[in-house]
Write a protein that holds these residues in place. Structure first.
Motif, short mmCIF file in Angstrom:
data_model
loop_
_atom_site.label_atom_id
_atom_site.label_comp_id
_atom_site.label_asym_id
_atom_site.label_seq_id
_atom_site.Cartn_x
_atom_site.Cartn_y
_atom_site.Cartn_z
N ASP A 1 14.67 -26.83 1.20
CA ASP A 1 13.22 -26.69 1.09
C ASP A 1 12.67 -25.47 1.81
N ARG A 2 13.53 -24.49 2.09
CA ARG A 2 13.12 -23.22 2.67
C ARG A 2 13.88 -22.12 1.93
N PHE A 3 13.23 -20.95 1.77
CA PHE A 3 13.75 -20.00 0.81
C PHE A 3 13.62 -18.55 1.29
N PHE A 4 14.49 -17.71 0.73
CA PHE A 4 14.39 -16.26 0.87
C PHE A 4 14.02 -15.66 -0.48
N TYR A 5 13.15 -14.67 -0.46
CA TYR A 5 12.86 -13.86 -1.65
C TYR A 5 13.78 -12.64 -1.61
N PRO A 6 13.63 -11.70 -0.65
CA PRO A 6 14.68 -10.70 -0.43
C PRO A 6 15.80 -11.30 0.43
N ASN A 7 16.99 -10.72 0.30
CA ASN A 7 18.15 -11.15 1.08
C ASN A 7 18.77 -9.94 1.77
N PRO A 8 18.19 -9.53 2.91
CA PRO A 8 18.66 -8.32 3.60
C PRO A 8 20.04 -8.54 4.22
N LEU A 9 20.66 -7.44 4.62
CA LEU A 9 21.98 -7.52 5.25
C LEU A 9 21.90 -7.21 6.74
N ALA A 10 20.70 -7.08 7.26
CA ALA A 10 20.49 -6.92 8.71
C ALA A 10 19.07 -7.34 9.01
N SER A 11 18.88 -7.82 10.22
CA SER A 11 17.54 -8.25 10.62
C SER A 11 17.41 -8.16 12.13
N MET A 12 16.20 -7.89 12.57
CA MET A 12 15.90 -7.92 14.00
C MET A 12 15.06 -9.15 14.33
N GLY A 13 15.02 -10.08 13.40
CA GLY A 13 14.27 -11.32 13.60
C GLY A 13 13.03 -11.40 12.76
N GLN A 14 12.74 -10.33 11.99
CA GLN A 14 11.51 -10.33 11.19
C GLN A 14 11.65 -11.14 9.90
N HIS A 15 12.89 -11.46 9.51
CA HIS A 15 13.11 -12.19 8.26
C HIS A 15 13.23 -13.68 8.57
N GLN A 16 12.36 -14.45 7.96
CA GLN A 16 12.39 -15.91 8.13
C GLN A 16 12.30 -16.57 6.77
N ARG A 17 12.93 -17.72 6.66
CA ARG A 17 12.82 -18.48 5.42
C ARG A 17 11.42 -19.07 5.31
N SER A 18 10.93 -19.12 4.09
CA SER A 18 9.57 -19.60 3.86
C SER A 18 9.58 -20.91 3.09
N ALA A 19 8.54 -21.71 3.33
CA ALA A 19 8.40 -22.97 2.61
C ALA A 19 7.94 -22.75 1.19
N TRP A 20 7.29 -21.62 0.94
CA TRP A 20 6.77 -21.33 -0.40
C TRP A 20 6.34 -19.87 -0.43
N PHE A 21 6.28 -19.30 -1.62
CA PHE A 21 5.75 -17.95 -1.81
C PHE A 21 4.63 -18.01 -2.85
N GLY A 22 3.63 -17.14 -2.68
CA GLY A 22 2.63 -17.03 -3.73
C GLY A 22 3.30 -16.68 -5.05
N CYS A 23 4.24 -15.75 -5.00
CA CYS A 23 5.11 -15.44 -6.14
C CYS A 23 6.38 -16.26 -5.96
N ALA A 24 6.45 -17.42 -6.62
CA ALA A 24 7.49 -18.41 -6.33
C ALA A 24 8.66 -18.35 -7.30
N CYS A 25 8.86 -17.21 -7.97
CA CYS A 25 9.88 -17.13 -9.01
C CYS A 25 11.27 -17.45 -8.51
N CYS A 26 11.60 -17.00 -7.30
CA CYS A 26 12.95 -17.23 -6.76
C CYS A 26 13.20 -18.70 -6.49
N ILE A 27 12.17 -19.40 -6.05
CA ILE A 27 12.33 -20.82 -5.74
C ILE A 27 12.60 -21.62 -7.01
#
Length: 822
Positions: free
Chosen positions: A378-404
C-alpha cells in the motif's frame, strides 16, 4: 518469419475464450491461469496484491473521485468538479483488469459483484454513439484545459481520449475472460466501433498522444475476430510522423515508426508503442515493424538500460536520455516504464524465441519493477532512482496514479511469463516454485518446479505427461460397443530451459555492463534423473529433446556467486564504482543497515570478499550481502578526513525504502575519490528548514551540503517553486541556538533552456529579532548568477533564525540547490 495459425492465450493473460485469428506470434505464452505459483517469493506478493493492493486502490479510486467522474458524466450525481488528470478514468479500468485476473485464479463473488456495479456506472457515462470520456461528457462549466473544444481536437497533445480507450479495452477483455460476462466488453466494442468509424485515411488522420490503444485494439481483435480493430491499430501506428503541430521526439512522432531506430522521448509512451508494433507485426506479418523494434531494442539494451532494468533516465519529459546518460540520484526509471519494458521484451521473445529478451525481462521484473511497490502493498514509487540521500520516500497515493493501478494489473499476470510453447517445444523462461498443466499437440503435460529461487540456484523440474483416457462409443443395428483407450504416460517433446546470462557472468547483452570476475564464476550444471543431461544450446536455451516419462526430473544448479558488476566507461555516473548482483537480484546499500545511517561515504575494495546471509526476519525474508569496507567523514575547520572500517551490508534493491526515508546507493565506490565523505555539521545543516511550499521532502536540499556540478545538476537535490511565476517566495532556517552570522551563499537551480526554472529576479536576507524580521545590512551586492554560489556579506547579527526571500522571474519559476550560512 513464418507466423502460424492458432488460437492464442494472449501474453500470459488469455484463457481460450477468443475468436480464431489468422496470424499471430509463432511462440505462445502459457496462460497464467494454467500456472499455480506456490513459492516463498512470488506467491506472497501476488496474494498481497489481491488482498491489499487491489482493495486499497479501488477504495482510493472512490475516495479521490475517480468513480464520481463517471457518475457526474452520467449526471447521476450533481456537479461538474472532476479529478486532476484527463486520464484518471484509466485507473479504474486498470484496477478492474487486475481484479479480473485475480478472479480467473480464485473466485470471489463479492468482488465480482462490486465490479458489476462499477461497470454499470461506467456504462451509464457512455454516450449513445459509444464515446466514453468523462471529462468531456460532464460538460463542465470550466472544462479541463487538455480536452479541447471538440472530440479528438487535442488527442495528439494531452487529451488522452485514445489512451483511455486502450485501457478500457484491456480491462474489458480481462473481465470477459474471467466472468464470461459481456457487460464491459460491450461497452468497449461500442467505443471501438466509434473509433473505426471516426479514424482512418480520409477521416480523422490523427495519432494517439499517449500510446496504448494499439495494444487494446489487438486484444479486442483476438477476442472478436473483427479485423477492423487490427486495421485501426495499424493505422494509429502508420499515421504517426512529422507534420502535426504536436509531432516530436517526446511522443515518438518525429518520424514514421518504421524509420525509428533509437529509443527517444517519453519512456512509457515509447515502450507501449514498441509493444503495439510487435503485436501488429505478429498479427500482420509486417517486416518493417520488426526491423525497427529490433534496432530500438538494441539501442535500449546496449546504451540506455539501468542495471536494475529501469528505463527513462530523466524526469524532464519522463524520457530516455542520450546514449550512456544514466544518472543515479536523478534516475527517473518510472514504474510504468518497467512494466511496459516487461510487456515489450515478452513480445520480442514471442517473435524471436531468443532467451536474451527474457534475460532483460527477468532483470526488470526482480528489480526495477518490483521496487515500485512496498512489501506491505500500500505504498508506492513513481520514479525508481538508483541513489538517494533520503529525499525519496514511498507514497500512499499520487495525483497521477498510473503506476499504482498499473502494478495492480501486472502482478496477478506474472505467472503467465514463466512458460511458453511452440508446437511440441516447451519453454521454461522463469524459475519459481509452481505447478502447471500445459497442453501440447503431443498431449497434456504437468510441469512442477521445486525451488527457493531467487535466493537459491537449485531448481528441480519434474515432468509428468498426463494420462488421458478416451472413450469411443460405436453403434450398429444390433449392438452398441464402448471402447476406452488410455494413453501411455510417455510423451515426446523438446524442453527448452533458459540458461540466464547472469549465470555466465553476462549481465545484459552488449557491453553496457560486465562482470569484473566472470572468469572465476562456477559453471552451471544440468542433470536428468541424477545423470548429466544431454542437451544442445539454442538461442540461450538448453534443449532436451526426448520421450519423457512421468517422474522424469531435470535438476538445474546455477552458481549463486556474488558478482561485482562494472559499467561501460562511457557511463560517467558509474565510474570507479561497482554494483552487486546475486542471481537475478540487484543489491543496494541502505542507511538502516550501515554505520551512522550513511552510505554515500562508503568505499569497498573491488577484491573484498562478499558473504551472502539469509535473514528470515528482515524485509519479509531476504538474503543480504556483507563485506568489509570503510567510511569517511569531515571535521570542522580542516580538510583532514576521519576514516574508519566497518562491516558494510547490502539488501535487495527491490526492498529499499520500506523502513522510512534514508540514504541508498546501488553503485558502490571502490575508490575514495568517488565517495562523498560525511560532511561536518554546520549552522545550516543543524537548522530546521521551512519554506513557502508544502512539499517538505524538498526541504533537505537546502542544507544537505551537497555541492552541485552546475545549476542543472539533477543528481543533486534541489528545492523549487515551479509552476509559480513572478511571486515573492521564501525559505527559512531556525537555528538550534543563537549564532552571530555575517555571510551567506546560495546556489540556484536553473534547468533552462527547456525546463521551467531560472535564476531569480532578486533575493534578500532577513534575520529574526524578537518577533520581527529585519533585513540584513549587506556589505556586498546580492549576486544573481548561474552555475556558481552567489555570496553576500553583511554586518554581523546575532539571531536564532534567517530567512531568504526570492522574487521569481516574470515568466519562469526558480529553485535552490544549496544555502549555507557563516
Amino acid at each position: 518469419m513464418k507466423i502460424k495459425t492458432l488460437i492464442i492465450a494472449t501474453l500470459g493473460c488469455y484463457t481460450g475464450l477468443q475468436a480464431q485469428v489468422k496470424k499471430d506470434y509463432p511462440i505462445q505464452p502459457v496462460a497464467f491461469t494454467q500456472v499455480q505459483v506456490a513459492d516463498n517469493f512470488w506467491a506472497p506478493k501476488i496474494r498481497v496484491n489481491a488482498e491489499v493492493t487491489i482493495p486499497y486502490t479501488l477504495e482510493q479510486c472512490r475516495k479521490t473521485g475517480r468513480i464520481d467522474n463517471f457518475r457526474r458524466a452520467a449526471h447521476s450525481i450533481p456537479g461538474d468538479s472532476m479529478t486532476e488528470y484527463t486520464f484518471d478514468d484509466t485507473d479504474l479500468y486498470k484496477v478492474i483488469e487486475g481484479a479480473s485476473y485475480g478472479l480467473q485464479v480464485k473466485k470471489n463473488p463479492e468482488l465480482e459483484q462490486y465490479l458489476d456495479s462499477l461497470i454499470a456506472i461506467i456504462g451509464a457515462a457512455q454516450e449513445k454513439d459509444g464515446y466514453l470520456y468523462t471529462f468531456r461528457t460532464v460538460n463542465a462549466s470550466h472544462p479541463h484545459a487538455w480536452i479541447g473544444s471538440k472530440r479528438w481536437e487535442l488527442e495528439e497533445d494531452l487529451s488522452h481520449e485514445l489512451y483511455n480507450a486502450g485501457h478500457l479495452y484491456e480491462a474489458a477483455v480481462a473481465h470477459y475472460q474471467a466472468t464470461g460476462k459481456k457487460s464491459l466488453l460491450n461497452i468497449a466494442i461500442r467505443n471501438a466501433d466509434l473509433l473505426v468509424k471516426t479514424f482512418g485515411y480520409g477521416k480523422e488522420e490523427k495519432w494517439p498522444g499517449h500510446q496504448i490503444v494499439e495494444t487494446g485494439l489487438t486484444k479486442l481483435y483476438r477476442v472478436t475476430g473483427d479485423t477492423a480493430y487490427l486495421h485501426l491499430a495499424k493505422f494509429f501506428l502508420d499515421v504517426r510522423g512529422p507534420g502535426s503541430l504536436y509531432s516530436g521526439e517526446y511522443n515518438q512522432s518525429f518520424t514514421k515508426v518504421v524509420d525509428q531506430h533509437e529509443a527517444k522521448g517519453h519512456a512509457v509512451r515509447a515502450t507501449y508503442m514498441y509493444t503495439g508494433m510487435a503485436d501488429v507485426a505478429a498479427l500482420t506479418g509486417d517486416q518493417q515493424y520488426l526491423h525497427a523494434i529490433d534496432d530500438i531494442w538494441n539501442d535500449v539494451v546496449k546504451k540506455k538500460l539501468y542495471i536494475t532494468g529501469g528505463i527513462g533516465a530523466t524526469g524532464n519529459g519522463e524520457a530516455f536520455g542520450q546514449a550512456y546518460e544514466l544518472p543515479n540520484m536523478s534516475a527517473y526509471a518510472e514504474t510504468c516504464a518497467a512494466i511496459a519494458n516487461v510487456y515489450w521484451n515478452s513480445r520480442m521473445f514471442l517473435l524471436h524465441g531468443d532467451a536474451k529478451y527474457i534475460d532483460v525481462l527477468e532483470r526488470t521484473l526482480y528489480n526495477g519493477l518490483l521496487s515500485g511497490i512496498s512489501l506491505s502493498g500500500d505504498r508506492f514509487f513513481y520514479p525508481n532512482p538508483l541513489a538517494s540521500m533520503g529525499q525519496h520516500q514511498r507514497s500512499a497515493w499520487f495525483g497521477c496514479a498510473c503506476c499504482i493501478s498499473n502494478m495492480t494489473r501486472f502482478l496477478p499476470s506474472m505467472p503467465g511469463y514463466i512458460y511458453a510453447q511452440n508446437q511440441n517445444n516447451l519453454y521454461i523462461n522463469l524459475f519459481a516454485g509452481n505447478t502447471a498443466r500445459i497442453n501440447l499437440p503431443a498431449g497434456p503435460v504437468m510441469i512442477q518446479q521445486i525451488t527457493n529461487y531467487p535466493w537459491d540456484g537449485n531448481i528441480n523440474i519434474v515432468v509428468a505427461p498426463v494420462k488421458v483416457t478416451t472413450t469411443v462409443t460405436t453403434a450398429n443395428a444390433n449392438t452398441t460397443t464402448t471402447t476406452e483407450t488410455t494413453s501411455a504416460e510417455t510423451m515426446k517433446f523438446a524442453l527448452h530451459i533458459r540458461i540466464p546470462e547472469w549465470a555466465k557472468g553476462v549481465p545484459v547483452p552488449g557491453d553496457l555492463y560486465y562482470d569484473a570476475d566472470s572468469a572465476k564464476l562456477k559453471k552451471y550444471t544440468i542433470l536428468l534423473n541424477g545423470q548429466p543431461a544431454v542437451y544442445k544450446m539454442e538461442k540461450g536455451y538448453a534443449v532436451i529433446q526426448r520421450t519423457w516419462q512421468s517422474g522424469d526430473k531435470v535438476s538445474l544448479s546455477f552458481p549463486m556467486s556474488v558478482q561485482k558488476i562494472m559499467a561501460n566507461n562511457k557511463v560517467d555516473a558509474d565510474k570507479k564504482r561497482f554494483a552487486l548482483e546475486r542471481g537475478p537480484i540487484m543489491y543496494c546499500l541502505e542507511g538502516p543497515d550501515n554505520k551512522d545511517a550513511t552510505v554515500q561515504n562508503i568505499v569497498v575494495d573491488k577484491n573484498a570478499k562478499v558473504s551472502p546471509v539469509y535473514k528470515s526476519d528482515l524485509l519479509n525474508g531476504v538474503t543480504v550481502l556483507e563485506m568489509d569496507g570503510s567510511s569517511s567523514s569531515r571535521q570542522l575547520n580542516t580538510n583532514a578526513l576521519i576514516t574508519s572500517t566497518q562491516t558494510v551490508t547490502a539488501i535487495p534493491y527491490y526492498a529499499w525504502a520500506n523502513r522510512g526515508p534514508s540514504e541508498m546507493a546501488v553503485w558502490i565506490p571502490y575508490e575514495s575519490s568517488a565517495a562523498r565523505p560525511k560532511p561536518a555539521p554546520t549552522i545550516a545543516s543543524k537548522a530546521t528548514v521551512s519554506a513557502s511550499i508544502k512539499n517538505k521532502r524538498m526541504f533537505m536540499a537546502l542544507n544537505d551540503q551537497y555541492d552541485p556540478v552546475d545549476a542543472h545538476d539533477n543528481a543533486a537535490l534541489y528545492l523549487h517553486w515551479w509552476p509559480k511565476k513572478d511571486t515573492l517566495e521564501w525559505v527559512q532556517y531556525d537555528f538550534d541556538q543563537a549564532y552571530t552570522i555575517s555571510s551567506s551563499k546560495v546556489y540556484w537551480y536553473d534547468d533552462g533552456p527547456f525546463g521551467g526554472c531560472r535564476i531569480p529576479a532578486s533575493w534578500k536576507l532577513y534575520y529574526k529579532k524578537g518577533d520581527e524580521w529585519i533585513p540584513v545590512v549587506n556589505k556586498t551586492p546580492y549576486e544573481v548568477v548561474k552555475d556558481k554560489y552567489n555570496s553576500v556579506t553583511f554586518e554581523p547579527v546575532n539571531t536564532t533564525a534567517l530567512r531568504l526571500e526570492v522574487l521569481l522571474p516574470k515568466d519562469n519559476s526558480s529553485g535552490i540547490h544549496e544555502w549555507s550560512v557563516q
